[in-house]
Design a protein around this motif. Sequence first.
Motif, PDB file in Angstrom:
ATOM      1  N   UNK A   1       6.601 -11.773  15.077  1.00 49.26           N
ATOM      2  CA  UNK A   1       7.189 -11.526  13.758  1.00 49.26           C
ATOM      3  C   UNK A   1       6.337 -12.197  12.682  1.00 49.26           C
ATOM      4  N   UNK A   2       5.859 -11.444  11.680  1.00 50.09           N
ATOM      5  CA  UNK A   2       4.960 -12.008  10.677  1.00 50.09           C
ATOM      6  C   UNK A   2       5.523 -13.275  10.034  1.00 50.09           C
ATOM      7  N   UNK A   3       4.652 -14.260   9.898  1.00 50.63           N
ATOM      8  CA  UNK A   3       5.031 -15.535   9.289  1.00 50.63           C
ATOM      9  C   UNK A   3       5.374 -15.332   7.816  1.00 50.63           C
ATOM     10  N   UNK A   4       6.401 -16.036   7.368  1.00 53.82           N
ATOM     11  CA  UNK A   4       6.828 -15.955   5.966  1.00 53.82           C
ATOM     12  C   UNK A   4       6.904 -17.350   5.370  1.00 53.82           C
ATOM     13  N   UNK A   5       5.801 -18.072   5.447  1.00 63.25           N
ATOM     14  CA  UNK A   5       5.769 -19.423   4.895  1.00 63.25           C
ATOM     15  C   UNK A   5       5.264 -19.379   3.451  1.00 63.25           C
ATOM     16  N   UNK A   6       5.592 -20.395   2.651  1.00 57.21           N
ATOM     17  CA  UNK A   6       5.166 -20.415   1.245  1.00 57.21           C
ATOM     18  C   UNK A   6       3.671 -20.689   1.124  1.00 57.21           C
TER      19      UNK A   6
ATOM     20  N   UNK B   1       4.776 -29.941  10.502  1.00 54.83           N
ATOM     21  CA  UNK B   1       5.913 -30.736  10.037  1.00 54.83           C
ATOM     22  C   UNK B   1       6.768 -29.898   9.096  1.00 54.83           C
ATOM     23  N   UNK B   2       8.083 -30.122   9.152  1.00 56.12           N
ATOM     24  CA  UNK B   2       9.035 -29.463   8.255  1.00 56.12           C
ATOM     25  C   UNK B   2       8.968 -27.939   8.363  1.00 56.12           C
ATOM     26  N   UNK B   3       8.714 -27.434   9.568  1.00 53.04           N
ATOM     27  CA  UNK B   3       8.690 -25.992   9.776  1.00 53.04           C
ATOM     28  C   UNK B   3      10.121 -25.442   9.721  1.00 53.04           C
ATOM     29  N   UNK B   4      10.358 -24.470   8.845  1.00 54.22           N
ATOM     30  CA  UNK B   4      11.701 -23.944   8.627  1.00 54.22           C
ATOM     31  C   UNK B   4      11.944 -22.673   9.444  1.00 54.22           C
ATOM     32  N   UNK B   5      13.188 -22.454   9.888  1.00 52.23           N
ATOM     33  CA  UNK B   5      13.477 -21.269  10.697  1.00 52.23           C
ATOM     34  C   UNK B   5      13.082 -19.958  10.024  1.00 52.23           C
ATOM     35  N   UNK B   6      13.229 -19.864   8.695  1.00 54.02           N
ATOM     36  CA  UNK B   6      12.913 -18.603   8.030  1.00 54.02           C
ATOM     37  C   UNK B   6      11.414 -18.372   7.842  1.00 54.02           C
ATOM     38  N   UNK B   7      10.593 -19.334   8.290  1.00 53.58           N
ATOM     39  CA  UNK B   7       9.144 -19.111   8.268  1.00 53.58           C
ATOM     40  C   UNK B   7       8.706 -18.175   9.400  1.00 53.58           C
ATOM     41  N   UNK B   8       9.560 -17.931  10.398  1.00 51.67           N
ATOM     42  CA  UNK B   8       9.174 -17.213  11.620  1.00 51.67           C
ATOM     43  C   UNK B   8       8.082 -18.004  12.358  1.00 51.67           C
ATOM     44  N   UNK B   9       7.186 -17.318  13.035  1.00 50.90           N
ATOM     45  CA  UNK B   9       6.132 -18.010  13.770  1.00 50.90           C
ATOM     46  C   UNK B   9       6.590 -18.659  15.058  1.00 50.90           C
TER      47      UNK B   9
ATOM     48  N   UNK C   1      13.091 -16.743  25.499  1.00 52.78           N
ATOM     49  CA  UNK C   1      13.234 -17.947  24.671  1.00 52.78           C
ATOM     50  C   UNK C   1      12.331 -17.847  23.448  1.00 52.78           C
ATOM     51  N   UNK C   2      12.809 -18.395  22.321  1.00 52.04           N
ATOM     52  CA  UNK C   2      12.009 -18.554  21.112  1.00 52.04           C
ATOM     53  C   UNK C   2      11.829 -20.045  20.872  1.00 52.04           C
ATOM     54  N   UNK C   3      10.592 -20.485  20.702  1.00 51.08           N
ATOM     55  CA  UNK C   3      10.263 -21.900  20.610  1.00 51.08           C
ATOM     56  C   UNK C   3       9.641 -22.186  19.255  1.00 51.08           C
ATOM     57  N   UNK C   4      10.269 -23.038  18.466  1.00 47.93           N
ATOM     58  CA  UNK C   4       9.744 -23.384  17.151  1.00 47.93           C
ATOM     59  C   UNK C   4       8.446 -24.177  17.289  1.00 47.93           C
ATOM     60  N   UNK C   5       7.434 -23.908  16.454  1.00 48.91           N
ATOM     61  CA  UNK C   5       6.139 -24.590  16.569  1.00 48.91           C
ATOM     62  C   UNK C   5       6.136 -25.940  15.860  1.00 48.91           C
ATOM     63  N   UNK C   6       6.983 -26.851  16.314  1.00 48.19           N
ATOM     64  CA  UNK C   6       7.221 -28.100  15.606  1.00 48.19           C
ATOM     65  C   UNK C   6       6.139 -29.146  15.876  1.00 48.19           C
ATOM     66  N   UNK C   7       6.014 -30.067  14.956  1.00 50.70           N
ATOM     67  CA  UNK C   7       5.000 -31.118  15.023  1.00 50.70           C
ATOM     68  C   UNK C   7       5.077 -31.897  16.332  1.00 50.70           C
TER      69      UNK C   7
END
Length: 265
Positions: free
Chosen positions: A201-206, A148-156, A177-183
């Motif tokens: 691309x390495x994930x950059x999540x908080x 949930x709330x996965x942001x584009x700048x998180x990569x992944x 294609x790039x597919x966001x890993x959304x809920x």
Amino acid sequence: MIFDYAKLDTLATQEAAHYQGKQPYPYAVFDDFALVSAATAALESFPRPDSMAFYKYDNPLEKKLAMDQIGKLPQPIASILTELNSVSFLRFLETLTGISGLIPDPYYRGGGIHQSESGGKLDIHIDFNNHPKLNIYRRLNAILYLNKDWQPDYNGYFEIWDGYQKRQAHVLTQKIESIAPLFNRFVIFSTSERSYHGFPDPIQCPPGVTRKSIAVYYYTATGPKDASADPHSTTFIARPDDPNSPELDSLREKRNKNRLSTNIT
């Protein structure tokens, strides 16, 4: 209940031709896939990275946590994994993909749950093509994302790539294609010697945020008509813009033959 099968049966019939004709290989992305209650329960019970003895992949090609032992997983997640191997779900898959005689994996080898912290990645690759215990042919990958709330700048982002094989070497040509890993997003694709995919691309999540998914793989007793490859392990391939690195080339060659250093027994 995990899935609304009336909805899925309609979806499979409507999307079958689109899926089977997709290029560079068959794949589909479906949102709001499971019942919200089931997906939410799975997310809320998802084990933290430090809460269990995850399998650890930690090398320059792949950094992720995994667990395929269903008996160690929380009930909401185990229930989804069990249902993904059910007859009803297999019928949905066979209608969608046109592949008959699908066999679920009772061992969930390489599947189960996956989780990646900041810095996590999975380079572009094709998957192992033969189940080492059951000696059957891998045909489908299915992934249910729980972020949930996965942001584009998180990569992944899950990436689909085109490419070809020349003199037994794989060459990537372009990202499709790039597919966001959304809920509650479900990604399904047919595996082959050209089903190039990953999240390179390495994930950059908080801190405290991880990329979570449930994955299962499906097989058939015989391979597809165009199957010609001998059994092989996961095969990693450099992207066109990846830096030229003899060290990474050597690691890819080693990984293509077997797992690198790991705690998996």
